[in-house]
Design a protein around this motif. Structure first.
Motif, PDB file in Angstrom:
ATOM      1  N   THR A   1      47.282 -96.621 -40.856  1.00  0.00           N
ATOM      2  CA  THR A   1      48.279 -97.084 -41.835  1.00  0.00           C
ATOM      3  C   THR A   1      48.727 -98.522 -41.601  1.00  0.00           C
ATOM      4  OG1 THR A   1      50.062 -96.186 -40.447  1.00  0.00           O
ATOM      5  CG2 THR A   1      49.168 -94.749 -42.182  1.00  0.00           C
ATOM      6  N   TRP A   2      48.206 -99.156 -40.576  1.00  0.00           N
ATOM      7  CA  TRP A   2      48.624-100.537 -40.297  1.00  0.00           C
ATOM      8  C   TRP A   2      47.857-101.498 -41.196  1.00  0.00           C
ATOM      9  CZ3 TRP A   2      48.900-101.191 -34.252  1.00  0.00           C
ATOM     10  CH2 TRP A   2      49.754-100.213 -33.735  1.00  0.00           C
ATOM     11  N   LEU A   3      48.599-102.439 -41.762  1.00  0.00           N
ATOM     12  CA  LEU A   3      47.984-103.439 -42.620  1.00  0.00           C
ATOM     13  C   LEU A   3      48.122-104.824 -41.990  1.00  0.00           C
ATOM     14  CD1 LEU A   3      49.328-102.231 -46.075  1.00  0.00           C
ATOM     15  CD2 LEU A   3      47.040-101.854 -45.114  1.00  0.00           C
ATOM     16  N   PRO A   4      47.034-105.586 -42.000  1.00  0.00           N
ATOM     17  CA  PRO A   4      47.119-106.932 -41.408  1.00  0.00           C
ATOM     18  C   PRO A   4      47.665-107.939 -42.409  1.00  0.00           C
ATOM     19  CG  PRO A   4      44.868-106.467 -42.061  1.00  0.00           C
ATOM     20  CD  PRO A   4      45.682-105.281 -42.471  1.00  0.00           C
ATOM     21  N   LEU A   5      48.629-108.711 -41.968  1.00  0.00           N
ATOM     22  CA  LEU A   5      49.163-109.789 -42.802  1.00  0.00           C
ATOM     23  C   LEU A   5      49.389-111.009 -41.943  1.00  0.00           C
ATOM     24  CD1 LEU A   5      51.023-107.026 -44.105  1.00  0.00           C
ATOM     25  CD2 LEU A   5      50.992-108.812 -45.818  1.00  0.00           C
TER      26      LEU A   5
ATOM     27  N   MET B   1      54.067-103.839 -36.152  1.00  0.00           N
ATOM     28  CA  MET B   1      53.524-103.102 -35.010  1.00  0.00           C
ATOM     29  C   MET B   1      52.841-103.999 -33.996  1.00  0.00           C
ATOM     30  SD  MET B   1      54.688-100.304 -35.935  1.00  0.00           S
ATOM     31  CE  MET B   1      54.071 -99.259 -34.625  1.00  0.00           C
ATOM     32  N   SER B   2      52.339-105.137 -34.447  1.00  0.00           N
ATOM     33  CA  SER B   2      51.702-106.059 -33.498  1.00  0.00           C
ATOM     34  C   SER B   2      51.824-107.462 -34.034  1.00  0.00           C
ATOM     35  CB  SER B   2      50.224-105.702 -33.305  1.00  0.00           C
ATOM     36  OG  SER B   2      49.469-106.163 -34.411  1.00  0.00           O
TER      37      SER B   2
ATOM     38  N   LEU C   1      43.630-102.107 -31.265  1.00  0.00           N
ATOM     39  CA  LEU C   1      44.517-101.812 -32.376  1.00  0.00           C
ATOM     40  C   LEU C   1      44.023-100.610 -33.153  1.00  0.00           C
ATOM     41  CD1 LEU C   1      45.427-105.315 -33.812  1.00  0.00           C
ATOM     42  CD2 LEU C   1      46.960-103.691 -32.737  1.00  0.00           C
TER      43      LEU C   1
ATOM     44  N   VAL D   1      50.225-110.435 -38.075  1.00  0.00           N
ATOM     45  CA  VAL D   1      50.933-109.197 -37.737  1.00  0.00           C
ATOM     46  C   VAL D   1      50.208-108.006 -38.341  1.00  0.00           C
ATOM     47  CG1 VAL D   1      53.159-110.388 -37.654  1.00  0.00           C
ATOM     48  CG2 VAL D   1      52.438-109.296 -39.773  1.00  0.00           C
ATOM     49  N   HIS D   2      50.518-106.860 -37.814  1.00  0.00           N
ATOM     50  CA  HIS D   2      50.140-105.601 -38.454  1.00  0.00           C
ATOM     51  C   HIS D   2      51.427-104.892 -38.819  1.00  0.00           C
ATOM     52  CE1 HIS D   2      46.201-106.433 -36.626  1.00  0.00           C
ATOM     53  NE2 HIS D   2      45.742-105.707 -37.640  1.00  0.00           N
ATOM     54  N   VAL D   3      51.514-104.503 -40.059  1.00  0.00           N
ATOM     55  CA  VAL D   3      52.710-103.827 -40.553  1.00  0.00           C
ATOM     56  C   VAL D   3      52.337-102.396 -40.908  1.00  0.00           C
ATOM     57  CG1 VAL D   3      54.490-103.822 -42.338  1.00  0.00           C
ATOM     58  CG2 VAL D   3      53.652-105.991 -41.428  1.00  0.00           C
ATOM     59  N   ASP D   4      53.126-101.462 -40.440  1.00  0.00           N
ATOM     60  CA  ASP D   4      52.869-100.060 -40.758  1.00  0.00           C
ATOM     61  C   ASP D   4      53.261 -99.822 -42.209  1.00  0.00           C
ATOM     62  OD1 ASP D   4      52.724 -97.292 -40.970  1.00  0.00           O
ATOM     63  OD2 ASP D   4      53.438 -96.968 -38.920  1.00  0.00           O
ATOM     64  N   SER D   5      52.297 -99.462 -43.013  1.00  0.00           N
ATOM     65  CA  SER D   5      52.556 -99.310 -44.443  1.00  0.00           C
ATOM     66  C   SER D   5      53.480 -98.132 -44.725  1.00  0.00           C
ATOM     67  CB  SER D   5      51.241 -99.146 -45.205  1.00  0.00           C
ATOM     68  OG  SER D   5      50.524 -98.031 -44.704  1.00  0.00           O
TER      69      SER D   5
END
Lengths: 360, 60
Positions: free
Chosen positions: B40-44, A186-187, B32, A176-180
């Motif tokens: 600001t998107w972080l990959p997890l 977000m995805s 992306l 996933v991508h998380v908006d910090s």
């Protein structure tokens, strides 16, 4: 119990961030679980299971895990309709609150402290869907206690829903991508991996398992008296396939080419013969009077005629035979045991197609 | 006929692991990078499974 303890011990090394409480986690009582949690540092959580006497939650209401500067709040709820069966003597009584009521109050509090809220939902698929329509503020829901079939990942009410599958036979990975800035997902890209024999085993874990199985088998043999043969009809006998063959030669020959005729061999090959639960389905008459026993009734290895059709003595005496084989099938081929299931293809036990494999 | 069935007991209901996967944003999917204009998107990665039910080997 020793199998569960071994499993909990090994879980310590997996690095899980959270474990949602299920109804079977309390099968050996709270003291057993609590001791394992402390000993093996297990991150259990449950927002709606309480000690009925004190009203106190058994476990932390939720956990906060920080990854890459994002605070994940992880909570878990259990379905109140699932009965908690404790085999521990003098165990406490449990109270499971309504998940919706619990989360309606909890989620806003969690949102004050967390960026991203994750729910481990031990409710099953449809009840979780219904919950998410009601409760806002949950970013990710991982669904457990699934009854097949299951849906893959989907978005509902701004929540990413991930489906976990029975017995850990499948591992889900969601990239996933998380908006910090606000913790929103977000995805997502999901990969489901079936843990079949094609997946390489970790050698350290493999050795630990083999050592455990050896120990468990030695313990079981030393404690045979703990598994008395006291089920079924004391005045009846299992005669064994060798006797059935005398009159039903062709059926016996047909049986020899089925998986049933190899059931105990398969169990021994996996070194799982220490487990009474396994023996019940891989032999004939286990724990029954005159039933399978590896010391004096080895002639009842595998799933023989009498496993499905009943005592041979009844049949010889008056022709009686259990012809409702379908009911016999589902004693072992069910959602708990799942032989002939294929989770990677979403295949459950189907009587019609399975019958073709053993038709006689 | 097989009537001996003790309840299947034991853990674990749902297990979850969240891991950071830094450095993958640019390489994984070019679109992306375009959507994440503010960076600001972080990959997890979330790893999950369920209903272990106290078995070290599944049936079948």
């Amino acid at each position: 119990m020793i199998q569960s303890e071994f499993l909990l011990e090994q879980t310590d090394g997996f690095g899980y961030d959270a474990i949602g409480l299920g109804e079977r986690d309390l099968n050996y009582g709270w003291d057993f679980l609590a001791e394992a949690i402390e000993k093996y540092h297990l991150p259990f959580t449950s927002a709606n299971v309480r000690d009925a006497a004190t009203g106190e939650l058994l476990l932390p209401e939720y956990l906060i895990v920080e990854k890459m500067g994002i605070r994940f709040g992880i909570c878990s709820v259990l379905d109140p309709s699932l009965k908690i069966v404790s085999m521990a003597a003098k165990d406490r009584q449990y109270e499971v609150a309504d998940p919706s009521t619990t989360l309606r109050e909890l989620i806003p509090r969690m949102r004050e402290r967390c960026d991203t809220v994750v729910l481990l939902s031990h409710l099953g698929d449809k009840p979780t869907e219904a919950l998410l329509k009601e409760i806002q503020g949950i970013d990710v829901a991982v669904i457990g206690h699934m009854v097949r079939p299951y849906q893959r990942e989907r978005i509902m009410s701004d929540c990413l829903m991930l489906a976990a599958v029975f017995e850990g036979r499948v591992i889900g990975r969601a990239d996933v991508h998380v908006d910090s800035e606000d913790g929103k997902v977000m995805s997502v890209q999901v990969k489901i991996t079936s843990l079949t024999d094609e997946v390489e085993d970790d050698p350290v874990m493999l050795q630990a398992m083999e050592d455990f199985k050896q120990e468990a088998e030695e313990r079981r043999l030393a404690q045979r008296a703990a598994y008395p043969r006291d089920l079924g009809a004391e005045n009846e006998q299992f005669l064994g396939n060798g006797n059935c063959k005398a009159c039903h030669t062709q059926i016996y020959q047909d049986w020899r080419h089925t998986g049933h005729a190899n059931a105990y061999t398969v169990l021994r090959a996996k070194n799982m013969q220490f487990e009474p639960e396994c023996l019940a389905c891989h032999t004939t008459g286990y724990r029954h009077y005159n039933g399978f026993d590896e010391q004096d009734r080895t002639s009842l290895s595998h799933v023989q005629c009498e496993a499905c059709h009943g005592y041979g003595t009844r049949h010889v005496r008056n022709g009686e035979m259990n012809e409702q084989a379908r009911e016999s099938c589902t004693q072992c081929h069910n959602d708990d045991q799942r032989p002939c299931y294929d989770d990677s293809k979403d295949v459950r036990f189907d009587y019609a197609t399975s019958w073709e494999k053993i038709a006689h | 006929m097989q009537q001996y069935r003790r309840p299947i007991a034991g853990p674990l209901a749902l297990v979850l692991l969240i891991a950071g996967t830094a450095g993958l944003l640019g390489s994984a999917r070019p679109s992306l990078a375009q959507e994440d204009a503010d960076g600001t998107w972080l990959p997890l990665t979330i790893v999950y499974t369920s209903d272990i039910k106290g078995k070290i080997e599944p049936c079948g």
